[in-house]
Enzyme design. Structure first.
Site, PDB file in Angstrom:
ATOM      1  N   GLU A  19      -7.280  -3.396  -5.889  1.00 23.26           N
ATOM      2  CA  GLU A  19      -8.291  -2.463  -5.360  1.00 23.26           C
ATOM      3  C   GLU A  19      -8.881  -1.614  -6.488  1.00 23.26           C
ATOM      4  OE1 GLU A  19      -5.799  -0.925  -2.241  1.00 23.26           O
ATOM      5  OE2 GLU A  19      -5.931  -2.858  -1.224  1.00 23.26           O
ATOM      6  N   HIS A  50      -3.870  -2.531  -9.864  1.00 23.46           N
ATOM      7  CA  HIS A  50      -3.922  -3.019  -8.489  1.00 23.46           C
ATOM      8  C   HIS A  50      -5.305  -3.637  -8.227  1.00 23.46           C
ATOM      9  CE1 HIS A  50      -4.079  -3.117  -4.139  1.00 23.46           C
ATOM     10  NE2 HIS A  50      -2.762  -3.105  -4.177  1.00 23.46           N
ATOM     11  N   GLU A  52       0.203 -10.264  -6.665  1.00 23.05           N
ATOM     12  CA  GLU A  52      -0.423  -9.957  -5.382  1.00 23.05           C
ATOM     13  C   GLU A  52      -1.698 -10.778  -5.232  1.00 23.05           C
ATOM     14  OE1 GLU A  52       0.885  -5.814  -3.877  1.00 23.05           O
ATOM     15  OE2 GLU A  52      -0.882  -5.563  -5.111  1.00 23.05           O
TER      16      GLU A  52
HETATM   17  P1  PGA Z   1      -0.419  -4.986   2.076  1.00 27.15           P
HETATM   18  O1  PGA Z   1      -0.745  -4.365   0.627  1.00 27.15           O
HETATM   19  O2  PGA Z   1       1.074  -5.094   2.177  1.00 27.15           O
HETATM   20  O3  PGA Z   1      -0.996  -4.015   3.058  1.00 27.15           O
HETATM   21  O4  PGA Z   1      -1.078  -6.329   2.112  1.00 27.15           O
HETATM   22  C1  PGA Z   1      -0.010  -4.725  -0.507  1.00 27.15           C
HETATM   23  C2  PGA Z   1      -0.575  -4.065  -1.734  1.00 27.15           C
HETATM   24  O5  PGA Z   1      -1.812  -3.992  -1.843  1.00 27.15           O
HETATM   25  O6  PGA Z   1       0.153  -3.589  -2.619  1.00 27.15           O
END
Ligand code: PGA
Length: 249
Positions: free
Chosen positions: A97, A95, A167
């Site tokens: 993050e 991910h 994403e």
């Molecule tokens: P969000 O997050 O829908 O809050 O933009 C998506 C994700 O990070 O998987």
């Protein structure tokens, strides 16, 4: 026919009581879909509780990460074996993050993905460009390299046991979504890239879109030919919104 998946990524949200309340609302609510598999990914501390509530229901359980190590002196890490004991079937890997705050590399994601698949679980492998990279016209270069790196050494069989999530970093948690056309273009690019490993497995590979998916934009995204579902952050924390997205599939 590709498997459609609507997955909720709760991130660092959901104490045990909050997990119980949200999952009960989903299980008791109209959260079934004729087409899509429904998956929720609560934090590690909620997985045991979640498994107790979801066992025997139509909702599958996922984790948000896993260690690349199998066991031992790795303080704070959670192993695949641990996830297996709490009913986990999916694991989000790479991910943005984790890439941003924990320097997670494609190589590490690749290592984790192989371990996950080898143990019968399905990785949801995340890729996506930053705003700066998009503005410089580097989207395909960046995403292509992430795809190559995270799937390095994959056989057709391994590809058949994987899920990818596109994403765009600039769309995560910002309220900015890629338009359905923008997302479709990158999804088609990813499928084409993966076809280099095995065309048939690429054709069957679920590629989810993530980044500010909400009830009002889900349908337009999910209608696209190469978008096979959604990885939903913020909107997966509200039962009504998550159900509305499931119903858009
Ligand atoms: P969000 O997050 O829908 O809050 O933009 C998506 C994700 O990070 O998987």
């Amino acid at each position: 026919m590709r498997q459609m998946i609507i997955a909720g990524n709760w991130k660092m949200n959901g104490t045990v009581p909050e997990t119980e309340a949200l999952l009960k609302a989903l299980v008791d609510g109209d959260s079934r879909s004729g087409r899509a598999r429904v998956v929720v990914c609560p934090p590690f501390t909620s997985l045991y509780t979640a498994d107790g509530i979801l066992k025997g229901t139509h909702i599958a359980l996922g984790a948000q990460d896993v260690s690349a190590k199998e066991k031992g002196a790795y303080t704070s890490e959670v192993s695949v074996a641990m996830l297996l004991t709490v009913g986990v079937q999916y694991v989000i890997l790479g991910h943005s993050e984790k890439r941003q705050y924990h320097a997670e590399s494609d190589r590490l994601v690749n290592e984790k993905a192989k371990l996950v698949i080898g143990n019968g679980l399905t990785p949801i492998i995340c890729v996506g460009e930053t705003l700066e990279q998009r503005e410089k016209g580097l989207t395909e270069k960046v995403v292509g390299e992430q795809v190559d790196g995270t799937l390095s050494g994959f056989s057709a069989d391994f590809l058949g046991k994987s899920v990818i999530a596109y994403e765009p970093v600039w769309a995560i948690g910002t309220g900015k979504t890629a338009t359905p056309q923008m997302a479709q273009e990158v999804h088609a690019f990813i499928r084409n890239r993966v076809a280099g490993i095995d065309p048939k497995a690429a054709e069957n590979l679920p590629i989810l879109y993530g980044g500010s998916v909400k009830p009002d934009n889900a349908k337009g995204l999910l209608e696209q030919a190469d978008i096979d579902g959604a990885l939903v952050g913020g909107a997966s924390l509200k039962a009504d919104d998550f159900i509305a997205i499931i119903k858009a599939a």
